[in-house]
Design a protein around this motif. Structure first.
Motif, PDB file in Angstrom:
ATOM      1  N   ASP A 123       0.922  -0.963   0.081  1.00  0.00           N
ATOM      2  CA  ASP A 123       0.085  -0.179  -0.387  1.00  0.00           C
ATOM      3  C   ASP A 123       0.917   1.456  -0.263  1.00  0.00           C
ATOM      4  OD1 ASP A 123      -2.178   2.325   0.393  1.00  0.00           O
ATOM      5  OD2 ASP A 123      -2.984   0.998   1.852  1.00  0.00           O
TER       6      ASP A 123
ATOM      7  N   SER B 266       0.705   4.931  -0.227  1.00  0.00           N
ATOM      8  CA  SER B 266      -0.290   5.886  -0.124  1.00  0.00           C
ATOM      9  C   SER B 266       0.774   7.949  -0.144  1.00  0.00           C
ATOM     10  CB  SER B 266      -1.081   5.742   0.610  1.00  0.00           C
ATOM     11  OG  SER B 266      -0.815   5.875   1.579  1.00  0.00           O
TER      12      SER B 266
ATOM     13  N   ARG C   9      -1.361  -1.139  -4.387  1.00  0.00           N
ATOM     14  CA  ARG C   9      -2.468  -0.506  -4.192  1.00  0.00           C
ATOM     15  C   ARG C   9      -1.318   1.069  -4.367  1.00  0.00           C
ATOM     16  NH1 ARG C   9      -5.330   1.800  -0.341  1.00  0.00           N
ATOM     17  NH2 ARG C   9      -7.228   2.344  -1.422  1.00  0.00           N
TER      18      ARG C   9
ATOM     19  N   THR D 102      -2.283   4.890  -4.160  1.00  0.00           N
ATOM     20  CA  THR D 102      -3.203   6.254  -4.606  1.00  0.00           C
ATOM     21  C   THR D 102      -2.786   7.433  -3.744  1.00  0.00           C
ATOM     22  OG1 THR D 102      -3.862   4.936  -1.985  1.00  0.00           O
ATOM     23  CG2 THR D 102      -4.945   4.952  -3.490  1.00  0.00           C
TER      24      THR D 102
ATOM     25  N   GLU E 172      -4.592  -1.643  -8.011  1.00  0.00           N
ATOM     26  CA  GLU E 172      -4.677  -0.474  -8.441  1.00  0.00           C
ATOM     27  C   GLU E 172      -4.322   1.021  -7.999  1.00  0.00           C
ATOM     28  OE1 GLU E 172      -8.140  -0.036  -5.082  1.00  0.00           O
ATOM     29  OE2 GLU E 172      -8.632  -2.000  -5.485  1.00  0.00           O
TER      30      GLU E 172
ATOM     31  N   ARG F 178      -4.571   4.434  -8.385  1.00  0.00           N
ATOM     32  CA  ARG F 178      -5.432   5.338  -8.249  1.00  0.00           C
ATOM     33  C   ARG F 178      -5.331   6.686  -7.470  1.00  0.00           C
ATOM     34  NH1 ARG F 178     -11.177   2.647  -8.430  1.00  0.00           N
ATOM     35  NH2 ARG F 178     -10.688   0.171  -8.044  1.00  0.00           N
ATOM     36  N   GLY F 179      -5.922   7.947  -8.426  1.00  0.00           N
ATOM     37  CA  GLY F 179      -6.180   9.313  -7.664  1.00  0.00           C
ATOM     38  C   GLY F 179      -4.641   9.746  -7.242  1.00  0.00           C
ATOM     39  N   ASN F 180      -3.556   9.333  -8.787  1.00  0.00           N
ATOM     40  CA  ASN F 180      -1.976   9.524  -8.609  1.00  0.00           C
ATOM     41  C   ASN F 180      -2.602  11.261  -9.691  1.00  0.00           C
ATOM     42  OD1 ASN F 180      -1.119   7.694  -6.353  1.00  0.00           O
ATOM     43  ND2 ASN F 180      -2.144   6.979  -8.158  1.00  0.00           N
TER      44      ASN F 180
ATOM     45  N   ASN G  55      -7.419   8.991 -11.822  1.00  0.00           N
ATOM     46  CA  ASN G  55      -5.923   9.843 -12.432  1.00  0.00           C
ATOM     47  C   ASN G  55      -5.651  10.488 -13.332  1.00  0.00           C
ATOM     48  OD1 ASN G  55      -4.023   7.630 -10.662  1.00  0.00           O
ATOM     49  ND2 ASN G  55      -4.753   6.838 -12.278  1.00  0.00           N
TER      50      ASN G  55
END
Length: 412
Positions: free
Chosen positions: A213, A215, A240, A242, A265, A267-269, A293
């Motif tokens: 993970d 983030s 993940r 993110t 996954e 996401r949102g980068n 993204n």
């Protein structure tokens, strides 16, 4: 190797004699640095009490070794604010269950290790927090090597490799060193700056890494791939990425490379200014979601913003914003094809992707690019996307593919 180590020791001694701290500047001023209050747990072992000077000149490696050896699972080895010069003969070993922690943005380890790595960690429930790990000499090294671990937490760290200053490689994090199965790696709120690879697992490692993970991290100006989830002899599962920022990479690498992976996954980068792909997915990776993204000025020299090749399956590219208005080379922003140039990276014949979905994205294009290209893909769809800057006949290309739905795309 011995000659190089002796030369390094002479150079370090000369710098210490004249009172100069070794190494290049710590980081570019425009990059975010971790901050906040220190975190500790259990009994605290202060490296200053163990004899560290923290003056940026004295070799404090022996003091760090003593403090780490004294810590038991659940304890903290604490690094007060300061600059610590470390020239370890062998990697500093972080024991299982121990946290190595400093003052975020103020505890700096400037390292010129004589071995293959600066710090090694293995076992369960270890952690690093609030430290800058910086290479301070022209030595080949990995700043943090990870063996078999469970529940490893890395937070508020700076990895600084000075690859613009030194010729030798410097990687941030190497996974899979023990060749075993590791679980639950958390990496958050950290900066990876001017490294060779930010995070990688060696091609010949048979390790399986389950549960990664990443983030809130920033990756900037690295000399190859920022996050390389690729291990031909092993694999990654449940990855993940993110809320991260990836920027300014003029290299033959990617922001995120995915190969031999399952359940990924991204996401949102935010990904900006990449010579090659921001996202590269290949070699039988499956169940990969690329969603939400924002990617700007990627694939500036060749290939794509997102490239999908070599037997990948069940790939979803959804709800992203692709800004290719600055692109001048004839690339496809999202490109799915049977393989790259000739054989795959693993040396096997090319295999087409299957079940690729590209939906609900916004493509802002220059006239040089194509929004989506499928070549030799089996099964999938290109639906509900918005494309600007291109004529309808130039937006989507599907050649040599079967079972592909192209519908409801707004082009204009």
């Amino acid at each position: 190797m011995l000659g190089a180590g002796a030369a390094l020791g002479t150079a370090v001694a000369a710098m210490a004699a004249c009172g100069a701290a070794p190494g290049p500047p710590e980081a570019d001023d425009d990059l975010p640095r971790p901050s906040g209050t220190p975190t500790t747990r259990g009994t605290v072992h202060d490296v200053r009490v163990a004899g560290a000077r923290g003056d940026g000149v004295t070799d404090d490696a022996a003091a760090f070794t003593r403090a780490l050896a004294a810590a038991a699972p659940g304890d903290t080895v604490f690094v007060p604010a300061g600059t610590y010069h470390l020239v370890p003969e062998r990697p500093l070993r972080l024991p299982a269950g121990v946290m190595l922690a400093g003052v975020p943005g103020r505890s700096v380890l400037r390292m010129t290790p004589r071995g293959v790595a600066a710090i090694e960690v293995s076992g369960a429930d270890a952690a690093l927090d609030g430290l800058e790990l910086a290479r301070a000499g022209d030595v080949e090294t990995v700043l943090l090597r990870v063996g078999r671990v469970d529940r490893l937490t890395l937070s508020r760290l700076v990895f600084s490799g000075a690859t613009d200053t030194y010729d030798a490689f410097c990687h941030g994090i190497q996974l899979g060193v023990a060749g075993d199965t590791s679980t639950d790696l958390t990496l958050r709120d950290s900066l990876f700056h001017r490294l060779t690879y930010g995070l990688y697992q060696a091609n010949d490692s048979p390790a399986v890494t389950v549960g990664v993970d990443v983030s809130g991290c920033t990756f900037a100006r690295n000399a190859n791939t920022d996050l390389e989830f690729n291990s031909p002899s092993g694999s990654f599962r449940d990855v993940r990425v993110t809320g991260c920022t990836f920027r300014d990479n003029d290299s033959p690498g990617f922001a995120v490379g995915v190969a031999y992976c399952a359940r990924v996954e991204v996401r949102g980068n935010r990904m900006t200014n990449y010579r090659m792909e921001a996202l590269h997915v290949e070699d039988w990776s499956s169940d990969v979601t690329i969603e939400g993204n924002t990617m700007t000025a990627c694939g500036l020299t060749e290939f794509a913003f997102v490239q999908l090749i070599q037997g990948v399956t069940r790939i979803v590219v959804r709800g992203n914003v692709f800004d290719a208005t600055a692109n001048t080379e004839p690339i496809a922003v999202v490109h799915a094809l049977a393989g790259g140039r000739g054989l795959s990276a693993g040396g096997r014949p090319v295999v087409p992707p299957t079940a690729v979905t590209v939906t609900g994205n916004e493509f802002r294009c220059s006239e040089a690019v194509r929004a989506v290209s499928f070549e030799g893909v089996s099964g999938g769809s290109v639906t509900g996307n918005r494309v600007s800057g291109l004529a309808a006949q130039d937006a989507v290309e599907v050649t040599g593919s079967t079972g592909i739905t192209v519908a409801s795309n707004a082009v204009g």
